[in-house]
Design an enzyme around this catalytic site. Structure first.
Site, short mmCIF file in Angstrom:
data_model
loop_
_atom_site.label_atom_id
_atom_site.label_comp_id
_atom_site.label_asym_id
_atom_site.label_seq_id
_atom_site.Cartn_x
_atom_site.Cartn_y
_atom_site.Cartn_z
N ASP A 30 34.21 -87.69 12.67
CA ASP A 30 35.52 -88.34 12.61
C ASP A 30 36.49 -87.49 11.79
O ASP A 30 36.13 -86.95 10.74
CB ASP A 30 35.40 -89.74 12.00
CG ASP A 30 36.61 -90.61 12.30
OD1 ASP A 30 36.48 -91.58 13.08
OD2 ASP A 30 37.70 -90.33 11.74
N ILE A 31 37.73 -87.39 12.27
CA ILE A 31 38.75 -86.57 11.61
C ILE A 31 39.19 -87.20 10.28
O ILE A 31 39.71 -86.50 9.40
CB ILE A 31 39.95 -86.39 12.57
CG1 ILE A 31 40.72 -85.13 12.24
CG2 ILE A 31 40.85 -87.60 12.61
CD1 ILE A 31 41.73 -84.74 13.33
N ASN A 87 34.59 -101.08 17.53
CA ASN A 87 35.80 -101.90 17.45
C ASN A 87 36.34 -102.18 18.85
O ASN A 87 36.38 -101.28 19.69
CB ASN A 87 36.87 -101.16 16.64
CG ASN A 87 36.49 -101.03 15.17
OD1 ASN A 87 35.95 -101.96 14.58
ND2 ASN A 87 36.77 -99.88 14.58
N GLY A 93 40.92 -103.59 15.11
CA GLY A 93 41.53 -102.33 14.67
C GLY A 93 41.24 -101.16 15.57
O GLY A 93 41.35 -100.01 15.14
N GLN A 94 40.89 -101.42 16.83
CA GLN A 94 40.65 -100.30 17.74
C GLN A 94 41.94 -99.50 17.91
O GLN A 94 43.00 -100.07 18.19
CB GLN A 94 40.16 -100.80 19.11
CG GLN A 94 39.80 -99.64 20.05
CD GLN A 94 39.23 -100.10 21.39
OE1 GLN A 94 39.15 -101.31 21.67
NE2 GLN A 94 38.83 -99.15 22.22
N SER A 95 41.85 -98.19 17.72
CA SER A 95 43.04 -97.34 17.84
C SER A 95 42.93 -96.31 18.95
O SER A 95 43.94 -95.80 19.42
CB SER A 95 43.33 -96.64 16.51
OG SER A 95 42.24 -95.83 16.14
N HIS A 100 33.71 -96.12 21.85
CA HIS A 100 32.98 -95.22 20.94
C HIS A 100 32.25 -96.04 19.88
O HIS A 100 32.75 -97.06 19.43
CB HIS A 100 33.92 -94.22 20.27
CG HIS A 100 35.12 -94.85 19.61
ND1 HIS A 100 36.22 -95.26 20.31
CD2 HIS A 100 35.36 -95.15 18.30
CE1 HIS A 100 37.12 -95.79 19.48
NE2 HIS A 100 36.62 -95.74 18.26
N LEU A 101 31.10 -95.54 19.48
CA LEU A 101 30.39 -96.09 18.32
C LEU A 101 30.76 -95.26 17.11
O LEU A 101 30.82 -94.02 17.20
CB LEU A 101 28.87 -95.99 18.50
CG LEU A 101 28.19 -96.74 19.62
CD1 LEU A 101 26.67 -96.58 19.49
CD2 LEU A 101 28.56 -98.21 19.60
#
Ligand code: AMP
Length: 114
Positions: A30-31, A87, A93-95, A100-101
């Site tokens: 994750d970034i 999410n 809060g899915q963005s 994705h997990l």
């Protein structure tokens, strides 16, 4: 889906730090990590949210979990513990709307989550 950021990562149009990949699944760091270990595990297939998944994706969804398990072992967090998060939509809060997990590890987590 050309505009999907995770499709672009899967297609290697965008750079990412890949942790695992095969013909169906890609995992990358994750970034904006929320824990010492924070890896995203995504199917190559574009599925916007869990709500759109069908019986056809049964084994693909299971595979995401097994890739998470494998990475948890490889990254050394399997025994101490880790959290898998998926999410779905606004309240969660899915963005990024490509399923994705999140594999989170390397620290302890509270329950219930915020
Ligand atoms: P979610 O909020 O569950 O949709 O999670 C989306 C995640 O994608 C967030 O944790 C972001 O930090 C992460 N993210 C967004 N863009 C990138 C990127 N280009 N590379 C890696 N992770 C990303």
């Amino acid at each position: 889906m050309e505009s999907c950021i995770f499709c672009r990562i899967v297609e290697k149009e965008l750079q990412s730090k890949i942790a695992y990949e095969d013909e169906e699944v890609v995992a990358f760091h994750d970034i904006n990590p929320q824990a010492p270990i924070h890896v995203l595990i995504v199917p190559r297939k574009h599925i916007p949210t869990l709500n759109e998944a069908t019986e056809e994706e049964r084994s693909l969804l299971g595979k995401l979990m097994l890739v998470a398990q494998k990475l948890a072992k490889e990254l050394g967090t399997a025994e101490s513990g880790y959290r898998i998060v998926l999410n779905t939509n606004k309240d969660a809060g899915q963005s990024v709307f490509h399923i994705h997990l999140h594999l989170l590890g390397g620290r302890s987590f509270r329950w219930p989550p915020g």
